[in-house]
Design a protein around this motif. Structure first.
Motif, PDB file in Angstrom:
ATOM      1  N   ASP A 163       0.839  -1.194   0.000  1.00  0.00           N
ATOM      2  CA  ASP A 163       0.000   0.000   0.000  1.00  0.00           C
ATOM      3  C   ASP A 163       0.877   1.247   0.000  1.00  0.00           C
ATOM      4  OD1 ASP A 163       0.813   0.425   2.666  1.00  0.00           O
ATOM      5  OD2 ASP A 163      -1.072  -0.287   3.503  1.00  0.00           O
ATOM      6  N   TRP A 213       0.232  -6.482   1.281  1.00  0.00           N
ATOM      7  CA  TRP A 213      -1.168  -6.889   1.177  1.00  0.00           C
ATOM      8  C   TRP A 213      -1.240  -8.206   0.413  1.00  0.00           C
ATOM      9  CZ3 TRP A 213      -6.095  -4.175   1.693  1.00  0.00           C
ATOM     10  CH2 TRP A 213      -5.996  -3.024   2.458  1.00  0.00           C
ATOM     11  N   GLU A 256      -7.068  -3.069   7.578  1.00  0.00           N
ATOM     12  CA  GLU A 256      -8.365  -3.044   6.914  1.00  0.00           C
ATOM     13  C   GLU A 256      -9.031  -4.414   7.028  1.00  0.00           C
ATOM     14  OE1 GLU A 256      -9.820  -0.425   5.288  1.00  0.00           O
ATOM     15  OE2 GLU A 256      -8.144   0.880   5.787  1.00  0.00           O
ATOM     16  N   THR A 284     -15.937  -5.905  -2.213  1.00  0.00           N
ATOM     17  CA  THR A 284     -14.886  -4.901  -2.349  1.00  0.00           C
ATOM     18  C   THR A 284     -14.782  -4.481  -3.805  1.00  0.00           C
ATOM     19  OG1 THR A 284     -13.621  -5.901  -0.536  1.00  0.00           O
ATOM     20  CG2 THR A 284     -12.413  -4.451  -2.023  1.00  0.00           C
ATOM     21  N   LEU A 300     -12.362  -3.251  -6.542  1.00  0.00           N
ATOM     22  CA  LEU A 300     -10.961  -3.109  -6.927  1.00  0.00           C
ATOM     23  C   LEU A 300     -10.956  -2.152  -8.114  1.00  0.00           C
ATOM     24  CD1 LEU A 300      -9.842  -6.867  -6.873  1.00  0.00           C
ATOM     25  CD2 LEU A 300      -9.805  -5.194  -5.008  1.00  0.00           C
ATOM     26  N   ARG A 345     -10.540  -0.552  -2.882  1.00  0.00           N
ATOM     27  CA  ARG A 345      -9.092  -0.667  -2.999  1.00  0.00           C
ATOM     28  C   ARG A 345      -8.703  -0.103  -4.355  1.00  0.00           C
ATOM     29  NH1 ARG A 345     -10.321  -1.828   1.662  1.00  0.00           N
ATOM     30  NH2 ARG A 345     -10.248  -3.926   2.497  1.00  0.00           N
ATOM     31  N   PRO A 400      -6.987   2.565   0.814  1.00  0.00           N
ATOM     32  CA  PRO A 400      -5.787   1.806   0.458  1.00  0.00           C
ATOM     33  C   PRO A 400      -5.491   1.910  -1.041  1.00  0.00           C
ATOM     34  CG  PRO A 400      -7.182   0.528   1.920  1.00  0.00           C
ATOM     35  CD  PRO A 400      -7.975   1.734   1.513  1.00  0.00           C
ATOM     36  N   LEU A 430      -2.923   0.514  -3.665  1.00  0.00           N
ATOM     37  CA  LEU A 430      -2.001  -0.612  -3.733  1.00  0.00           C
ATOM     38  C   LEU A 430      -1.140  -0.572  -4.988  1.00  0.00           C
ATOM     39  CD1 LEU A 430      -4.601  -3.249  -2.574  1.00  0.00           C
ATOM     40  CD2 LEU A 430      -2.977  -1.965  -1.168  1.00  0.00           C
TER      41      LEU A 430
END
Length: 149
Positions: free
Chosen positions: A8, A14, A24, A30, A32, A65, A87, A89
């Protein structure tokens, strides 16, 4: 296939799929959101709306994310500039491994396509939003979620 190794914006590791991370917890769903390049004009215009989207989705129990091919320090600069706490990434090395895993890597450019994937706890893709020209409307993430119910 190369095992994706995500970090991150703070350099923390992660897992893939990035459903939960160091600070988290996992959500049932979620988003992405793949970003082709953190400091490009179109991507920056999308990122300006992510914090509001993430807050709204959090109220519904859905996490967000961001994933980009840039290095973690670059992502940290973007987060600091835009006051993003979502976050963000880095799919920097091995280059594009997460984008490849989800089959959204544009092998011509070496960057992910402008795609958002709604995934469940196991990382299975439930819904997809893709823009082939210009930025995504972040409200589409809410619309897809509400139409799914």
């Amino acid at each position: 296939m190369t095992t994706p190794a995500l970090r991150d914006q703070y350099g923390q590791h992660w897992p893939c799929p990035p459903i939960e991370g160091p600070d988290e917890p996992a959500s049932d769903k979620t988003w992405l959101i793949f970003i082709p390049g953190a400091y490009t004009p179109v991507c920056m215009s999308e990122l300006e709306h992510v914090a509001t989207l993430a807050d709204t989705l959090a109220d519904e129990g859905v996490a967000v994310r961001l994933i980009a091919p840039d290095s973690a320090p670059v992502l940290r600069m973007v987060c600091d500039q835009l006051s993003l706490t979502v976050p963000f990434l880095s799919d920097f090395w091995p280059h594009g491994a997460v984008a490849s895993h989800y089959d959204v890597l544009d092998t011509t450019t070496g960057r992910p396509k402008r795609v958002s994937l709604l995934v469940d706890r196991s990382g299975e893709v439930l819904e997809t939003i893709e823009s082939t020209a210009g930025s995504r409307n972040m409200d589409d993430h809410l619309s897809v979620l509400h139409n799914e119910k």
